[in-house]
Design an enzyme around this catalytic site. Structure first.
Site, short mmCIF file in Angstrom:
data_model
loop_
_atom_site.label_atom_id
_atom_site.label_comp_id
_atom_site.label_asym_id
_atom_site.label_seq_id
_atom_site.Cartn_x
_atom_site.Cartn_y
_atom_site.Cartn_z
N ARG A 111 -13.78 122.16 136.64
CA ARG A 111 -14.86 121.29 136.18
C ARG A 111 -16.22 121.94 136.46
NH1 ARG A 111 -16.73 115.52 138.30
NH2 ARG A 111 -17.64 114.69 136.39
N ASP A 154 -21.18 124.10 134.52
CA ASP A 154 -22.23 125.10 134.64
C ASP A 154 -22.43 125.86 133.33
OD1 ASP A 154 -24.17 126.70 136.10
OD2 ASP A 154 -22.72 128.33 135.99
N ASP A 210 -24.76 130.61 134.66
CA ASP A 210 -25.83 131.19 135.47
C ASP A 210 -25.96 130.55 136.84
OD1 ASP A 210 -26.77 128.71 134.74
OD2 ASP A 210 -28.71 129.41 133.99
N SER A 239 -26.76 127.66 137.58
CA SER A 239 -27.86 126.70 137.68
C SER A 239 -27.39 125.36 138.20
CB SER A 239 -28.56 126.54 136.33
OG SER A 239 -27.63 126.23 135.31
N GLU A 254 -29.85 120.11 137.80
CA GLU A 254 -28.64 119.73 137.07
C GLU A 254 -27.69 118.90 137.95
OE1 GLU A 254 -26.70 123.04 135.11
OE2 GLU A 254 -28.63 123.88 134.51
N PRO A 283 -20.21 116.91 126.61
CA PRO A 283 -19.35 115.99 125.86
C PRO A 283 -18.76 114.94 126.78
CG PRO A 283 -18.84 118.28 125.32
CD PRO A 283 -19.75 118.31 126.51
N HIS A 336 -7.46 119.53 131.66
CA HIS A 336 -7.12 118.19 132.15
C HIS A 336 -5.65 118.09 132.57
CE1 HIS A 336 -10.75 116.19 129.93
NE2 HIS A 336 -11.11 116.87 131.00
N ASP A 364 -0.24 123.74 133.59
CA ASP A 364 0.81 124.01 132.61
C ASP A 364 0.52 123.23 131.34
OD1 ASP A 364 1.46 121.38 133.17
OD2 ASP A 364 3.35 121.82 134.19
#
Length: 327
Positions: free
Chosen positions: A63, A68, A75, A77, A86, A160, A190, A253
């Protein structure tokens, strides 16, 4: 993606010259730059130690890399502290793993000060975590040579969300140089990790204002999840596996794709991957062949790692990953 194309893709991966550069990125960038120390081994040791006590670190690092890279590029950030950085964006408040990156940074600084970027550590650490949870077949070579960014603004975070449509997701990924197949594969991250009830409880109780459950979700799963996520209750802290195969929910998997093909996706965007005509063939192929998924997952992670990178004099090598002033 179709079944006729996939064998060509796999051959392409096998034959890939791993020393190939994208811009100034390359596999083995740090070889010979840290005395007799191997930078990737140092990072791997830190990840392995963390994994021994917290196997959920795999999902956390996946994640972190996505959050990032998908904003202003890979980068680091996301690591920067600040009231408007952020880190403070709503989508990033539950991102974790920062301590592991700091530990790895400290270790490489002791070995070779001022050489290894925080952005490269994220990329290396994520790869190592995926390998620990997916086995040797999940290992992929990473390119390094990034520098760290100087700007981190909460206002720039536009990731998203769980209700993003497939078409909108494809558009967003394409703006990062990632195609629809990359999108399907990267959302396959996921296969590990959890979400919270508030991100999907509308699918259980009042989908699209109908007062009923989402008809695309398996009815038995709906009833099970209603017990975990009661209506009109504060469920923000209740965790639910994104991969509903209990024997595989913490393994990298292709089980995730098998679950969403069985109407057992948790997030709306995940379930819609199996239903949308533009992605359903990809999902079927990945669900049917775990080796193809692992190979292509590594390839797409490398592509994700190429998004918006800074090299040469465009960025900095931070002394501490949480501050642009420490260089």
């Amino acid at each position: 993606m179709n079944n006729n194309v996939l064998p060509v893709l796999i051959v392409g991966i096998v034959l890939l010259n791993l020393e190939a550069c994208y811009g100034q990125l390359q596999v083995g960038f740090y070889e010979g730059q840290c005395g007799n120390q191997d930078v990737e081994s140092i990072v791997n040791s830190v990840v392995t130690g963390s994994f021994a006590s917290d196997r959920s670190i795999v999902a956390a690092l996946l994640r972190m890399q996505f959050h990032d890279c998908f904003v202003s590029g890979c980068d680091a950030s996301l690591l920067i502290d600040g009231d408007s950085s952020e880190k403070k964006a709503g989508a990033n408040l539950s991102v974790r793993g920062f301590e592991l990156i700091d530990e790895a940074k400290t270790a490489v600084e002791q070995a070779c000060p001022g050489i290894v970027s925080c952005s490269d550590i994220i990329i290396m650490a994520t790869r190592d975590a995926v390998t620990l949870r997916g086995g040797s077949g999940a290992r992929y070579e990473v390119e390094t040579g990034r520098r760290d960014g100087l700007i981190s603004e909460k206002a720039n975070v536009d990731l998203p969300g769980p209700q993003t449509s497939v078409s909108d997701a494809i558009d967003r990924f394409s703006r990062k140089g990632l195609d629809a197949t990359d999108m399907v594969i990267l959302l396959g991250g996921h296969t590990v990790g959890v979400t919270h009830c508030d991100f999907f409880e509308d699918r259980l109780w009042d989908f699209d204002g109908t007062g009923s459950a989402d008809p695309s979700m398996d009815p038995d799963l709906v009833e099970t999840l209603k017990l975990k996520c009661p209506q009109d209750t504060n469920n923000e802290s209740v965790e639910v596996d994104l991969d509903q195969n209990s024997s595989s929910s913490n393994i990298v998997d292709n089980s995730f794709y098998q679950e969403i093909r069985s109407s057992r996706g948790i997030l709306e965007i995940d379930q819609n991957l199996a239903l949308d005509p533009s992605t359903t063939d990809d999902v079927a192929t990945l669900a049917n062949d775990g080796s193809i998924f692992l190979n292509l997952f590594g390839e797409s992670m490398v592509k994700l790692g190429q998004v918006g990178v800074l090299t040469g004099t465009d960025g900095q090598i931070r002394l501490r990953c949480n501050s642009v002033n420490a260089n």
